[in-house]
Scaffold this active site. Structure first.
Site, PDB file in Angstrom:
ATOM      1  N   GLY A   1       0.828  -1.217   0.000  1.00 45.78           N
ATOM      2  CA  GLY A   1       0.000   0.000   0.000  1.00 45.78           C
ATOM      3  C   GLY A   1       0.854   1.255   0.000  1.00 45.78           C
ATOM      4  O   GLY A   1       1.889   1.299   0.648  1.00 45.78           O
TER       5      GLY A   1
ATOM      6  N   ARG B   1       1.170  -4.968  -6.045  1.00 46.32           N
ATOM      7  CA  ARG B   1       1.304  -6.242  -5.358  1.00 46.32           C
ATOM      8  C   ARG B   1       1.625  -7.259  -6.437  1.00 46.32           C
ATOM      9  O   ARG B   1       1.048  -7.218  -7.525  1.00 46.32           O
ATOM     10  CB  ARG B   1       0.026  -6.576  -4.607  1.00 46.32           C
ATOM     11  CG  ARG B   1      -0.264  -5.528  -3.517  1.00 46.32           C
ATOM     12  CD  ARG B   1      -1.168  -6.036  -2.426  1.00 46.32           C
ATOM     13  NE  ARG B   1      -1.011  -5.215  -1.231  1.00 46.32           N
ATOM     14  CZ  ARG B   1      -1.679  -4.066  -1.016  1.00 46.32           C
ATOM     15  NH1 ARG B   1      -2.537  -3.621  -1.901  1.00 46.32           N
ATOM     16  NH2 ARG B   1      -1.475  -3.377   0.099  1.00 46.32           N
TER      17      ARG B   1
ATOM     18  N   ASP C   1       4.939  -5.291   6.044  1.00 45.45           N
ATOM     19  CA  ASP C   1       5.576  -6.575   6.366  1.00 45.45           C
ATOM     20  C   ASP C   1       5.600  -7.549   5.179  1.00 45.45           C
ATOM     21  O   ASP C   1       6.534  -8.320   5.034  1.00 45.45           O
ATOM     22  CB  ASP C   1       4.973  -7.213   7.622  1.00 45.45           C
ATOM     23  CG  ASP C   1       3.472  -7.378   7.532  1.00 45.45           C
ATOM     24  OD1 ASP C   1       2.885  -6.973   6.515  1.00 45.45           O
ATOM     25  OD2 ASP C   1       2.888  -7.936   8.488  1.00 45.45           O
TER      26      ASP C   1
ATOM     27  N   THR D   1       3.705   2.540   5.928  1.00 50.00           N
ATOM     28  CA  THR D   1       2.300   2.112   5.942  1.00 50.00           C
ATOM     29  C   THR D   1       1.515   2.996   6.899  1.00 50.00           C
ATOM     30  O   THR D   1       1.997   3.310   7.990  1.00 50.00           O
ATOM     31  CB  THR D   1       2.135   0.628   6.355  1.00 50.00           C
ATOM     32  OG1 THR D   1       0.808   0.437   6.845  1.00 50.00           O
ATOM     33  CG2 THR D   1       3.097   0.208   7.440  1.00 50.00           C
TER      34      THR D   1
ATOM     35  N   ASP E   1      -0.910   2.118   8.520  1.00 50.16           N
ATOM     36  CA  ASP E   1      -1.431   1.294   9.626  1.00 50.16           C
ATOM     37  C   ASP E   1      -0.568   1.369  10.890  1.00 50.16           C
ATOM     38  O   ASP E   1      -1.026   1.040  11.976  1.00 50.16           O
ATOM     39  CB  ASP E   1      -1.529  -0.177   9.204  1.00 50.16           C
ATOM     40  CG  ASP E   1      -2.628  -0.402   8.184  1.00 50.16           C
ATOM     41  OD1 ASP E   1      -3.525   0.464   8.099  1.00 50.16           O
ATOM     42  OD2 ASP E   1      -2.586  -1.416   7.474  1.00 50.16           O
TER      43      ASP E   1
ATOM     44  N   ASP F   1       1.645  -0.696  11.859  1.00 45.72           N
ATOM     45  CA  ASP F   1       1.572  -2.023  12.474  1.00 45.72           C
ATOM     46  C   ASP F   1       2.915  -2.756  12.445  1.00 45.72           C
ATOM     47  O   ASP F   1       2.965  -3.966  12.646  1.00 45.72           O
ATOM     48  CB  ASP F   1       0.497  -2.872  11.768  1.00 45.72           C
ATOM     49  CG  ASP F   1       0.748  -2.991  10.272  1.00 45.72           C
ATOM     50  OD1 ASP F   1       1.623  -2.280   9.751  1.00 45.72           O
ATOM     51  OD2 ASP F   1       0.057  -3.798   9.623  1.00 45.72           O
TER      52      ASP F   1
ATOM     53  N   ARG G   1      -7.319  -3.030   9.223  1.00 52.58           N
ATOM     54  CA  ARG G   1      -8.006  -4.326   9.271  1.00 52.58           C
ATOM     55  C   ARG G   1      -7.593  -5.126  10.491  1.00 52.58           C
ATOM     56  O   ARG G   1      -8.401  -5.745  11.146  1.00 52.58           O
ATOM     57  CB  ARG G   1      -7.705  -5.126   8.002  1.00 52.58           C
ATOM     58  CG  ARG G   1      -8.655  -4.740   6.906  1.00 52.58           C
ATOM     59  CD  ARG G   1      -8.581  -5.705   5.739  1.00 52.58           C
ATOM     60  NE  ARG G   1      -8.821  -4.930   4.548  1.00 52.58           N
ATOM     61  CZ  ARG G   1      -7.923  -4.668   3.608  1.00 52.58           C
ATOM     62  NH1 ARG G   1      -6.728  -5.192   3.687  1.00 52.58           N
ATOM     63  NH2 ARG G   1      -8.220  -3.920   2.582  1.00 52.58           N
TER      64      ARG G   1
HETATM   65  P1  ADP Z   1       2.671  -4.729   2.531  1.00 52.45           P
HETATM   66  O1  ADP Z   1       4.125  -4.646   2.223  1.00 52.45           O
HETATM   67  O2  ADP Z   1       2.016  -3.392   2.554  1.00 52.45           O
HETATM   68  O3  ADP Z   1       2.387  -5.584   3.748  1.00 52.45           O
HETATM   69  P2  ADP Z   1       1.720  -6.924   0.817  1.00 52.45           P
HETATM   70  O4  ADP Z   1       1.491  -7.828   1.961  1.00 52.45           O
HETATM   71  O5  ADP Z   1       0.697  -6.839  -0.246  1.00 52.45           O
HETATM   72  O6  ADP Z   1       1.979  -5.418   1.252  1.00 52.45           O
HETATM   73  O7  ADP Z   1       3.111  -7.368   0.142  1.00 52.45           O
HETATM   74  C1  ADP Z   1       3.648  -6.645  -0.931  1.00 52.45           C
HETATM   75  C2  ADP Z   1       4.360  -7.559  -1.882  1.00 52.45           C
HETATM   76  O8  ADP Z   1       5.477  -8.206  -1.220  1.00 52.45           O
HETATM   77  C3  ADP Z   1       3.552  -8.746  -2.416  1.00 52.45           C
HETATM   78  O9  ADP Z   1       2.703  -8.393  -3.478  1.00 52.45           O
HETATM   79  C4  ADP Z   1       4.637  -9.687  -2.874  1.00 52.45           C
HETATM   80  O10 ADP Z   1       5.135  -9.332  -4.148  1.00 52.45           O
HETATM   81  C5  ADP Z   1       5.742  -9.449  -1.832  1.00 52.45           C
HETATM   82  N1  ADP Z   1       5.697 -10.548  -0.855  1.00 52.45           N
HETATM   83  C6  ADP Z   1       4.819 -10.731   0.152  1.00 52.45           C
HETATM   84  N2  ADP Z   1       5.038 -11.891   0.812  1.00 52.45           N
HETATM   85  C7  ADP Z   1       6.091 -12.479   0.190  1.00 52.45           C
HETATM   86  C8  ADP Z   1       6.817 -13.701   0.373  1.00 52.45           C
HETATM   87  N3  ADP Z   1       6.494 -14.565   1.350  1.00 52.45           N
HETATM   88  N4  ADP Z   1       7.836 -13.968  -0.455  1.00 52.45           N
HETATM   89  C9  ADP Z   1       8.172 -13.112  -1.438  1.00 52.45           C
HETATM   90  N5  ADP Z   1       7.537 -11.955  -1.665  1.00 52.45           N
HETATM   91  C10 ADP Z   1       6.511 -11.628  -0.872  1.00 52.45           C
END
Ligand code: ADP
Length: 319
Positions: free
Chosen positions: A11, A72, A103, A125, A127, A129, A171
């Site tokens: 995000g 994403r 994360d 972020t 959030d 968090d 969330r």
């Molecule tokens: P945020 O970073 O805001 O928590 P997301 O959870 O959507 O956002 O994660 C962002 C991107 O990070 C994902 O679309 C993916 O490309 C990458 N990512 C998330 N989890 C993994 C993972 N276990 N291994 C590799 N890349 C990951």
């Protein structure tokens, strides 16, 4: 380290641009070449790279969103996606990578560092968090955005003597609701971390009513319930007109506050310093007014503690 990359992922959050600017300018100051990777990990897979110069980050410190775009990428989580990304990194000769995100993005950074790419995470972020940092980039701006909106809603709430529910983002984390709720002087703050009953919420409204208070502001984190459901139940029990405002994506945009810009600048500068000195697989946080460097793995295995003290204070101040 001569060539590094930077990407924003997950995000978007206000202040990400200030962090990009800091990484690019500190990198160039330290004789590095800095490449921007567009659309997060999707850009790594597609080779969507752009060489950044000093001017490429001019006039962005005050802008919300991210000039590098964010995305994403499910493909990045697959072995094939990772393979493509690593090939592009190698072809370009990137030795280090700064990842600004949450994360999920840090999970990706850990995977890259396991495969020999030095990575540094910066928490971005709204959030807030992420553990091991008091603030993530964008949180302060989002709190201020909610406060501004509630200031306006409060005028009507007072004039019309109504209960307003303001549903904010979060969330799994009630941080945005808690901090903005305290800043707004909300009567009730509902967060996913703290169970509540509608009966209790109504009792609070009624006790306010008994002492002559005819309006009420409830800040609800989306993870604690749906504004429209909560509103309907309150109206059924109390009979009071209840209005619901879902702030939605309003909270993600806007010009970053001075606090977020300064935080982002400091974190960006530190990320480059760490890469320069050969450090990898860490996140730059900010705790009690100082930058703190923590293992990315530790970030993912620790829950950010909920600020109970502030929550309890909010309850005391809103009697
Ligand atoms: P945020 O970073 O805001 O928590 P997301 O959870 O959507 O956002 O994660 C962002 C991107 O990070 C994902 O679309 C993916 O490309 C990458 N990512 C998330 N989890 C993994 C993972 N276990 N291994 C590799 N890349 C990951």
């Amino acid at each position: 380290m001569k060539r590094i990359g930077i990407l924003t992922s997950g995000g978007d959050a206000p202040g990400m641009n200030a962090a990009i600017r800091a990484v690019v300018r500190s990198g160039i100051y330290n004789d590095m070449e800095v490449y921007g990777i567009r659309r997060g990990y999707a850009g790594l897979i597609n080779g969507d790279f752009v060489k950044m110069d000093l001017g490429s980050v001019g006039d962005i410190i005050h802008r919300g969103g991210t000039i590098l775009r964010t995305a994403r990428s499910e493909e990045f989580k697959t072995p094939e996606g990772m393979e493509k990304a690593l090939k592009n990194i190698e072809a370009l000769g990137l030795e280090g990578l700064v990842v600004i995100g949450g994360d999920g993005s840090f999970r990706g950074a850990i995977e890259l560092s396991k495969r020999g790419v030095a990575t540094i995470g910066i928490p971005g972020t709204i959030d807030n968090d992420i553990p091991f940092t008091d603030y993530s980039i964008g949180f302060d701006t989002a709190v201020n955005t909610v406060v501004e909106a509630v200031n306006k809603i409060r005028d009507t709430a007072t004039s019309h003597e109504r209960t307003f529910i303001i549903e904010v983002m979060g969330r799994e984390s009630g941080n945005l609701a808690l901090y903005s709720g305290v800043a707004c002087g909300a009567e009730t703050i509902l967060v996913p971390e703290m169970p509540f009953t509608i009966k209790d919420v109504c009792e609070k409204i009624m006790s306010g009513f008994r002492r002559g208070k005819l309006h009420s502001i409830i800040i609800l984190a989306e993870g604690a319930g749906q504004g429209f459901d909560v509103g309907r139940e309150i109206k059924n029990i109390t009979g009071f007109e209840t209005r619901i405002i879902v702030l939605g994506h309003l909270q993600r945009g806007g010009t970053p506050t001075a606090f977020d810009r300064i935080l982002a600048s400091q974190m960006g500068g530190k990320a480059v310093e760490l890469l320069k000195s050969g450090v990898s697989n860490k996140m730059v946080g900010w705790v009690k007014g100082e930058l703190l460097v923590t293992d990315l793995e530790q970030i993912l295995t620790t829950n950010k503690p909920f600020n109970m003290e502030l929550y309890e204070l909010a309850n005391i101040l809103s009697i």
